[in-house]
Design a protein around this motif. Structure first.
Motif, PDB file in Angstrom:
ATOM      1  N   HIS A 124       0.833  -1.205   0.000  1.00 43.63           N
ATOM      2  CA  HIS A 124       0.000   0.000   0.000  1.00 43.63           C
ATOM      3  C   HIS A 124       0.865   1.252   0.000  1.00 43.63           C
ATOM      4  O   HIS A 124       2.001   1.231   0.480  1.00 43.63           O
ATOM      5  CB  HIS A 124      -0.935   0.006   1.221  1.00 43.63           C
ATOM      6  N   ASP A 129       1.602  -1.828   5.723  1.00 41.98           N
ATOM      7  CA  ASP A 129       0.497  -2.558   5.100  1.00 41.98           C
ATOM      8  C   ASP A 129       0.938  -3.156   3.762  1.00 41.98           C
ATOM      9  O   ASP A 129       0.972  -2.472   2.732  1.00 41.98           O
ATOM     10  CB  ASP A 129      -0.714  -1.632   4.918  1.00 41.98           C
ATOM     11  N   ALA A 159      -5.998  -1.694   7.888  1.00 37.72           N
ATOM     12  CA  ALA A 159      -5.917  -3.160   7.749  1.00 37.72           C
ATOM     13  C   ALA A 159      -6.811  -3.691   6.620  1.00 37.72           C
ATOM     14  O   ALA A 159      -6.852  -3.125   5.537  1.00 37.72           O
ATOM     15  CB  ALA A 159      -6.238  -3.823   9.090  1.00 37.72           C
TER      16      ALA A 159
HETATM   17 MN    MN Z   1      -3.425  -5.104   4.077  1.00 42.15          MN
END
Ligand code: MN
Ligand code: PSU
Length: 307
Positions: free
Chosen positions: A131, A139, A260
């Motif tokens: 990300h 992430d 998340a």
């Molecule tokens: Mn993730």
């Protein structure tokens, strides 16, 4: 582990493999990627593309605690309508099963289930990846590590453009995952057919992709490979057009404290709203295009079995 097969898959199953080429399909795209009833319609259409291309589709999901490889039509409807479906990956799939719950499989979990069933090829929309801002959030999708570990060929339109594609490419390289762009020299970027990131490898034929895979296996190399298949030009949204909407959706995710597992579904649904539904049409077109190529690769894998 107990796996339930659909009637269609059970009819061609000859453990450890199948009498016909099979293409695995994921289910997170059904429950967390598209709204009902389009999700159900698309799930059927993608299965039909696989059939018309000469392979048998196996949509994978956890239904009431049971891992299903291939869903009968009533099961597909049940999943498409279900509320509060868990989004399961390597870390939580078996626990969700133990609790008797229903879970949609991400790319990582679908790869695990496909491999357990003896399926070598899998079609999806876009894989998860690194990300943007991962240097702060850490992430990084479990899909990347799964590609390093599990021997399944994943056909996707690259990594989703909401991600940091250069960082995603770096992680895949570190993990030793072959990333092969189909028919072009640059990486596709999900909604857009091209990007300015050059592809590490290029192939123009399913047979060549299969020989590369068999050579890897002969050398004892584990793990999967990513086939980056560009969305057809007629269906794409250019990077210039979608770029500002991605920026806005990312900004909203940060300011609303979305983190998340919720990040990817939030961004996809915001971009759907911001493009007035155009992103969904493109998403559907690219998944079908990937299903078609996956069927071709599954056929060549079937013709050239692993020794
Ligand atoms: Mn993730
Ligand atoms: N591609 C889509 N829609 C989706 C996904 C991919 O067009 O919903 C899903 C896939 O299941 C992928 C997951 O594995 O998003 C990645 O989620 P995360 O970034 O939380 O790892």
């Amino acid at each position: 582990m107990q796996i339930m097969y659909s009637a269609e898959i059970a009819a061609i199953r000859q453990a450890p493999s199948f009498t016909k080429p099979v293409v695995a399909l994921e289910s997170t795209i059904i429950t967390h990627g598209m709204p009902y009833p389009q999700n159900l319609q698309v799930a059927h259409e993608v299965e039909d593309v696989v059939r018309q291309s000469g392979a048998v589709p196996a949509t994978i999901a956890v239904l009431d605690g049971v891992l299903h490889v291939g869903l009968d039509p009533d099961q597909l409807t049940y999943l498409a309508k279900a509320q509060n479906v868990a989004k399961v990956s390597r870390a939580d799939m078996t626990f969700v099963m133990a609790q008797g719950r229903t879970g949609a499989t991400t790319v990582a979990a679908t790869m695990i289930a496909a491999h357990a069933a003896g399926i070598e090829v899998f079609a999806t929309g876009g894989i998860g990846g690194v990300h943007r801002g991962a240097e702060l959030t850490f992430d990084i999708s479990a899909d990347l590590r799964e590609l390093a570990l599990t021997p399944v060929t994943v056909v996707a339109a690259g990594a989703k453009a909401i991600l940091d594609i250069p960082k995603t490419m770096e992680v895949l390289e570190t993990y030793g995952v072959p990333v092969i762009a189909f028919g072009q020299d640059v990486m596709p970027a999900f909604w857009s057919a091209t990007s300015d990131i050059s592809a590490p490898l290029r192939s123009d034929s399913a047979a060549e992709i299969t020989s590369g895979l068999r050579a890897r296996q002969a050398l004892g190399l584990t793990g999967g490979q990513l086939i980056a298949n560009p969305v057809p030009k007629a269906d794409e949204i250019s990077a210039e057009e979608i770029g500002p909407m991605i920026e806005l959706a990312l900004h909203e995710a940060t300011s609303q404290g979305i983190t998340a597992k919720a990040v990817t579904p939030f961004l996809l649904s915001r971009i759907f709203e911001l493009t007035a539904g155009k992103s969904l049409a493109t998403n559907i077109a690219l998944v079908k295009n990937n299903a078609k190529l996956a069927a071709k690769i599954a056929k060549s894998c079937h013709d050239l079995p692993k020794i």
